[in-house]
Design an enzyme around this catalytic site. Structure first.
Site, short mmCIF file in Angstrom:
data_model
loop_
_atom_site.label_atom_id
_atom_site.label_comp_id
_atom_site.label_asym_id
_atom_site.label_seq_id
_atom_site.Cartn_x
_atom_site.Cartn_y
_atom_site.Cartn_z
N ARG A 1 8.57 3.70 -5.04
CA ARG A 1 9.75 4.46 -4.30
C ARG A 1 10.86 3.58 -4.27
NH1 ARG A 1 6.46 7.71 -0.50
NH2 ARG A 1 4.88 6.20 -0.64
N ASP B 1 3.92 -0.23 2.33
CA ASP B 1 4.17 1.57 1.63
C ASP B 1 5.81 1.48 1.23
OD1 ASP B 1 2.94 3.19 -0.54
OD2 ASP B 1 2.58 4.34 1.25
N GLY B 2 5.61 1.82 -0.03
CA GLY B 2 6.64 1.86 -0.50
C GLY B 2 7.72 1.17 -1.32
N ASN C 1 -6.35 -1.13 -5.91
CA ASN C 1 -4.55 -1.60 -6.71
C ASN C 1 -4.75 -2.08 -8.47
OD1 ASN C 1 -2.53 -2.90 -4.23
ND2 ASN C 1 -2.79 -1.00 -4.68
N TRP C 2 -6.28 -2.21 -8.44
CA TRP C 2 -6.33 -2.59 -10.30
C TRP C 2 -6.54 -1.64 -10.78
CZ3 TRP C 2 -7.11 -7.72 -11.02
CH2 TRP C 2 -7.64 -8.37 -9.78
N ARG D 1 -3.64 0.07 -11.36
CA ARG D 1 -2.33 -0.03 -11.66
C ARG D 1 -2.55 -0.83 -13.26
NH1 ARG D 1 1.44 -0.98 -6.59
NH2 ARG D 1 0.47 0.35 -5.07
N SER E 1 -5.48 -4.15 -2.30
CA SER E 1 -6.38 -3.19 -2.18
C SER E 1 -7.10 -3.10 -3.09
CB SER E 1 -6.15 -1.92 -1.67
OG SER E 1 -5.88 -1.30 -3.05
#
Length: 245
Positions: free
Chosen positions: A29, A25-26, A73-74, A76, A70
């Site tokens: 950012r 993750d990240g 995530n679709w 997005r 995941s």
């Protein structure tokens, strides 16, 4: 060349988990802090995957599972999803030869067949080409969701019981685990999430029942061999009681 502990300049911890999983993750950012597009963060994240998988092999881990895409995530933006598919293809094309050479067994968990046909073909070819390897396992979670995994396992067991193939009373922990997509992997010992978030996000919910959880502030593109060694060292200092004293 095969990575070694010396090559990564990291000592091998005394107590090793057999199976480590990482919620990577990240990336977004990381890019935002550098005033870069999110795609740049994902590209940097692929480099971190390469670094960490090599470090895991050098350390001697039996299995490493990475949460790459995941089932959520679709949601997005379409261009970001497309970019992630492109990076997956890039990783397979550029790193498969190394995985074969280093005796790594590639496994995929999740409904990856929902991906575009060219991605599915690449994934299946990569899994097939490493199937006979006998070394460490690199498991990639693609279009994976733990709740869906558990529902599917329950449905298969229920169908078997309804057809008279098994006694419902025989459905126990072992029976469920045999239906999970991780059945070929060692039990999960350590689950790491980068970027400071402290939730599992529908990842390996059953498998994490007795895993040690470690949440680190480091953004995934900055997570490297030293960070993995520190996480494994922290694992070695914990007392695992499994409900006992």
């Amino acid at each position: 060349m095969m990575a070694t502990a010396a090559a990564t300049h990291q000592p091998v911890p005394e107590v090793l988990p057999r199976h480590v999983a990482i919620i990577m993750d990240g990336n977004g950012r990381w890019a935002a802090r550098r005033h870069l597009p999110r795609a740049a963060g994902h590209r940097a994240g692929v480099e971190a995957v390469r670094t960490v998988t090599r470090a895991a092999r050098a350390m001697g881990l039996e299995a490493l599972t990475l949460y790459a895409f995941s089932s959520e995530n679709w949601r997005r933006p379409e261009d970001e999803v497309s970019g992630l598919m492109g990076l997956l293809k890039f990783f397979i094309r550029h790193d498969l030869a190394e995985l074969v050479r280093e005796n790594v067994r590639l496994r995929v968990i999740g409904d990856y067949r929902r991906f575009p046909a060219d991605v599915v073909a690449l994934v299946e070819d990569a899994v097939e080409r490493t199937a006979a390897n006998t070394g460490p396992i690199l498991a990639i979670a693609l279009n994976y969701g733990a709740q869906a995994e558990l529902v599917a396992a329950a449905q298969r067991l229920a169908a078997r019981a309804a057809a008279g193939g098994m006694d419902p009373a025989a459905i126990d922990v072992d029976a469920v685990e045999r239906e999970l997509e991780t059945r070929e992997l060692p039990p999960l010992d350590l689950l790491i999430r980068t970027s400071g978030e402290q939730r599992l996000s529908n990842f390996l919910l059953w498998q994490a029942a007795y895993a040690e959880l470690l949440f680190v502030e480091t953004l995934w593109p900055d997570f490297g061999a030293a960070d993995l060694a520190a996480a494994v060292d922290a694992f070695g200092r914990r007392q695992r009681r499994y409900g006992g004293l």
